[in-house]
Scaffold this motif. Structure first.
Motif, PDB file in Angstrom:
ATOM      1  N   ILE A 143       0.839  -1.204   0.000  1.00 26.77           N
ATOM      2  CA  ILE A 143       0.000   0.000   0.000  1.00 26.77           C
ATOM      3  C   ILE A 143       0.870   1.249   0.000  1.00 26.77           C
ATOM      4  CG2 ILE A 143      -1.575   1.394   1.423  1.00 26.77           C
ATOM      5  CD1 ILE A 143      -2.921  -1.242   2.267  1.00 26.77           C
ATOM      6  N   VAL A 144       1.870   1.268   0.865  1.00 28.65           N
ATOM      7  CA  VAL A 144       2.747   2.435   0.963  1.00 28.65           C
ATOM      8  C   VAL A 144       3.478   2.656  -0.356  1.00 28.65           C
ATOM      9  CG1 VAL A 144       4.786   3.388   2.123  1.00 28.65           C
ATOM     10  CG2 VAL A 144       3.022   2.210   3.460  1.00 28.65           C
ATOM     11  N   LYS A 145       3.963   1.577  -0.936  1.00 32.91           N
ATOM     12  CA  LYS A 145       4.722   1.686  -2.193  1.00 32.91           C
ATOM     13  C   LYS A 145       3.855   2.206  -3.340  1.00 32.91           C
ATOM     14  CE  LYS A 145       7.708  -1.034  -5.250  1.00 32.91           C
ATOM     15  NZ  LYS A 145       8.333  -2.373  -5.480  1.00 32.91           N
ATOM     16  N   LYS A 146       2.600   1.741  -3.402  1.00 34.29           N
ATOM     17  CA  LYS A 146       1.709   2.117  -4.506  1.00 34.29           C
ATOM     18  C   LYS A 146       1.085   3.495  -4.324  1.00 34.29           C
ATOM     19  CE  LYS A 146       0.470  -2.685  -5.564  1.00 34.29           C
ATOM     20  NZ  LYS A 146      -0.608  -3.716  -5.488  1.00 34.29           N
ATOM     21  N   THR A 147       0.948   3.936  -3.091  1.00 31.49           N
ATOM     22  CA  THR A 147       0.203   5.165  -2.813  1.00 31.49           C
ATOM     23  C   THR A 147       1.098   6.389  -2.712  1.00 31.49           C
ATOM     24  OG1 THR A 147      -1.351   3.816  -1.530  1.00 31.49           O
ATOM     25  CG2 THR A 147      -1.529   6.202  -1.292  1.00 31.49           C
ATOM     26  N   ILE A 148       2.277   6.229  -2.122  1.00 35.50           N
ATOM     27  CA  ILE A 148       3.152   7.376  -1.897  1.00 35.50           C
ATOM     28  C   ILE A 148       4.222   7.392  -2.977  1.00 35.50           C
ATOM     29  CG2 ILE A 148       4.684   8.500  -0.254  1.00 35.50           C
ATOM     30  CD1 ILE A 148       3.095   7.020   1.952  1.00 35.50           C
ATOM     31  N   HIS A 149       4.108   8.355  -3.893  1.00 36.75           N
ATOM     32  CA  HIS A 149       4.958   8.360  -5.080  1.00 36.75           C
ATOM     33  C   HIS A 149       6.314   9.001  -4.828  1.00 36.75           C
ATOM     34  CE1 HIS A 149       1.267   7.104  -6.928  1.00 36.75           C
ATOM     35  NE2 HIS A 149       0.672   8.264  -6.677  1.00 36.75           N
ATOM     36  N   ASN A 150       6.394   9.851  -3.844  1.00 36.19           N
ATOM     37  CA  ASN A 150       7.688  10.508  -3.529  1.00 36.19           C
ATOM     38  C   ASN A 150       7.890  10.489  -2.015  1.00 36.19           C
ATOM     39  OD1 ASN A 150       5.485  12.176  -3.235  1.00 36.19           O
ATOM     40  ND2 ASN A 150       6.518  14.013  -3.999  1.00 36.19           N
ATOM     41  N   PRO A 151       8.124   9.296  -1.458  1.00 33.85           N
ATOM     42  CA  PRO A 151       8.261   9.175   0.000  1.00 33.85           C
ATOM     43  C   PRO A 151       9.499   9.892   0.532  1.00 33.85           C
ATOM     44  CG  PRO A 151       8.922   7.136  -1.061  1.00 33.85           C
ATOM     45  CD  PRO A 151       8.336   8.007  -2.136  1.00 33.85           C
ATOM     46  N   VAL A 152       9.405  10.334   1.769  1.00 31.87           N
ATOM     47  CA  VAL A 152      10.546  10.979   2.422  1.00 31.87           C
ATOM     48  C   VAL A 152      10.699  10.391   3.818  1.00 31.87           C
ATOM     49  CG1 VAL A 152      10.481  13.164   1.175  1.00 31.87           C
ATOM     50  CG2 VAL A 152       9.066  12.862   3.207  1.00 31.87           C
ATOM     51  N   GLY A 153      11.943  10.374   4.284  1.00 30.36           N
ATOM     52  CA  GLY A 153      12.223   9.878   5.625  1.00 30.36           C
ATOM     53  C   GLY A 153      12.285  11.019   6.630  1.00 30.36           C
ATOM     54  N   PRO A 154      12.856  10.753   7.793  1.00 26.54           N
ATOM     55  CA  PRO A 154      12.933  11.771   8.844  1.00 26.54           C
ATOM     56  C   PRO A 154      14.186  12.622   8.780  1.00 26.54           C
ATOM     57  CG  PRO A 154      13.610   9.648   9.722  1.00 26.54           C
ATOM     58  CD  PRO A 154      13.263   9.417   8.260  1.00 26.54           C
ATOM     59  N   GLY A 155      14.816  12.687   7.612  1.00 23.70           N
ATOM     60  CA  GLY A 155      16.083  13.407   7.499  1.00 23.70           C
ATOM     61  C   GLY A 155      15.998  14.864   7.852  1.00 23.70           C
ATOM     62  N   PHE A 156      14.800  15.470   7.706  1.00 22.76           N
ATOM     63  CA  PHE A 156      14.634  16.887   8.014  1.00 22.76           C
ATOM     64  C   PHE A 156      14.924  17.195   9.473  1.00 22.76           C
ATOM     65  CE2 PHE A 156      10.707  15.157   9.476  1.00 22.76           C
ATOM     66  CZ  PHE A 156      10.269  15.988  10.498  1.00 22.76           C
ATOM     67  N   LEU A 157      14.891  16.159  10.337  1.00 21.24           N
ATOM     68  CA  LEU A 157      15.117  16.354  11.760  1.00 21.24           C
ATOM     69  C   LEU A 157      16.588  16.583  12.105  1.00 21.24           C
ATOM     70  CD1 LEU A 157      12.890  13.419  13.093  1.00 21.24           C
ATOM     71  CD2 LEU A 157      12.424  15.848  13.460  1.00 21.24           C
ATOM     72  N   GLU A 158      17.484  16.188  11.227  1.00 20.09           N
ATOM     73  CA  GLU A 158      18.907  16.156  11.567  1.00 20.09           C
ATOM     74  C   GLU A 158      19.470  17.549  11.827  1.00 20.09           C
ATOM     75  OE1 GLU A 158      21.381  13.875   9.055  1.00 20.09           O
ATOM     76  OE2 GLU A 158      19.971  12.175   8.903  1.00 20.09           O
ATOM     77  N   PRO A 159      20.045  17.756  13.006  1.00 23.16           N
ATOM     78  CA  PRO A 159      20.649  19.054  13.317  1.00 23.16           C
ATOM     79  C   PRO A 159      22.063  19.138  12.747  1.00 23.16           C
ATOM     80  CG  PRO A 159      20.822  17.633  15.213  1.00 23.16           C
ATOM     81  CD  PRO A 159      20.096  16.846  14.160  1.00 23.16           C
ATOM     82  N   PRO A 160      22.556  20.339  12.548  1.00 23.84           N
ATOM     83  CA  PRO A 160      23.930  20.484  12.031  1.00 23.84           C
ATOM     84  C   PRO A 160      24.975  20.186  13.108  1.00 23.84           C
ATOM     85  CG  PRO A 160      23.010  22.638  12.519  1.00 23.84           C
ATOM     86  CD  PRO A 160      21.905  21.639  12.724  1.00 23.84           C
ATOM     87  N   THR A 161      26.188  19.948  12.642  1.00 24.26           N
ATOM     88  CA  THR A 161      27.332  19.808  13.535  1.00 24.26           C
ATOM     89  C   THR A 161      27.832  21.202  13.900  1.00 24.26           C
ATOM     90  OG1 THR A 161      27.956  17.717  12.528  1.00 24.26           O
ATOM     91  CG2 THR A 161      29.661  18.860  13.767  1.00 24.26           C
ATOM     92  N   ARG A 162      28.267  21.375  15.134  1.00 26.62           N
ATOM     93  CA  ARG A 162      28.724  22.704  15.582  1.00 26.62           C
ATOM     94  C   ARG A 162      29.924  23.176  14.755  1.00 26.62           C
ATOM     95  NH1 ARG A 162      30.718  18.900  18.961  1.00 26.62           N
ATOM     96  NH2 ARG A 162      32.846  19.091  19.771  1.00 26.62           N
TER      97      ARG A 162
END
Length: 321
Positions: free
Chosen positions: A302-321
């Motif tokens: 279902i996920v594969k057929k329905t979501i054409h451009n899936p994204v992971g949680p990468g937006f959460l990643e903070p930068p290194t100091r």
């Protein structure tokens, strides 16, 4: 409620924990009520962090805990992040971690934290130094177990060469399954408890969101690509299809499936975020069944057929100091 022991310890935790991140950003009284409701439901694991509302989540949890025996509540918190110009930045220097744990203990009103995680791996700090610092905290009695949040299996392997790791905390849900390839097998092989956050994918997998919702002021959803059109509608369609599948095949719903997707694996815990007491109402309804391999395959399809451009949680990643 089901319970399990954190690997390598005698810490007994509920297999569903309360994720208190939202409590740091919303109404204090509702947050207190939510914590009490979670405890009433048999949840004894409370996960927080200094960066959740700039310490507000820890403060509210600490205030709520005053009404309970400290030994009844398992506190999970984190270190290794600092705010720089209002943004979270990775920093696992011993100096920063020493300051943050003392501040956390004060906000929580306790002299120890049960499970203490490195919030994000810091590529500028040797793993040996970070591990050594946490080992020292454990020997002092300030923490009871060591956790690693957002670490890859390779990063965990390196850390494990210098200290015993009891818990791994990655993002994991039906839509964000990268851990099934590396992190989850590593934890199973090395007897590390997996404590999944984003179990309900910021509420998507409750089945209660609608297409007209506005997330522009939400502290997390506003930056999560899943909640931006046109992708958001694809995720809602997937949720609806998964809900229909599990209702027809198992007389269950998508929320039950989302939590059991995680708890169906051995030695796992699912964090359930909430900031209103009613968010905790369905907690104990999710037990009593497990999705079989055929159901899991159908959900993946279902996920594969329905979501054409899936994204992971990468937006959460903070930068290194």
């Amino acid at each position: 409620m089901e319970y399990t022991e954190i690997s390598g310890t005698d810490i007994k935790v509920s297999r569903i924990g309360l994720g208190t991140q939202p409590i740091g950003y919303f109404d204090k009284d509702l947050g207190m009520q939510t914590i009490r409701k979670a405890l009433d439901q048999g949840i004894n694991l409370m996960d927080t962090a200094p960066v959740y509302g700039d310490g507000r989540s820890e403060e509210i949890l600490g205030q709520a805990m005053k009404d309970y025996d400290r030994g009844e509540i398992i506190v999970s918190s984190k270190t290794g992040m600092e705010k720089v110009q209002g943004k979270g930045v990775r920093n696992t220097s011993p100096e920063l971690m020493a300051r943050t744990i003392e501040a956390s203990l004060k906000r929580l009103g306790t002299d120890y934290i049960d499970i203490f995680h490195v919030h994000w791996p810091d590529m500028l700090q040797p793993a040996e130094e970070t591990a050594g610092f946490l080992k020292g905290l454990k020997e002092e009695g300030k923490i009871r177990a060591i956790g690693l949040s957002n670490y890859s299996s390779e990063q965990m392997y390196e850390f494990c060469m210098h200290a015993e790791v009891n818990v791994c905390q990655p993002p994991y849900n039906v839509f964000e399954r990268a851990v099934e390839v590396g992190v989850l097998p590593f934890c199973q092989k090395n007897d590390i408890t997996l404590m999944a956050y984003r179990s309900l994918c910021q509420g998507l997998l409750t089945g209660k969101m609608n297409a007209d919702a506005d997330f522009k002021d939400h502290p997390v959803k506003s930056s999560d690509p899943k909640f931006q059109l046109p992708r958001y509608r694809q995720y809602l369609e997937a949720v609806s299809s998964i809900d229909a599948l599990v209702r027809e095949d198992h007389d269950r719903n998508v929320l039950d499936l989302a939590i059991q997707w995680i708890l169906g694996h051995n030695n796992t815990v699912a964090l359930w975020g909430g900031w209103k007491p009613e968010h905790m109402e369905p907690v104990n309804d999710v037990f009593g069944w497990k999705p079989d391999p055929e159901t899991r395959d159908k959900v993946r399809d279902i996920v594969k057929k329905t979501i054409h451009n899936p994204v992971g949680p990468g937006f959460l990643e903070p930068p290194t100091r």
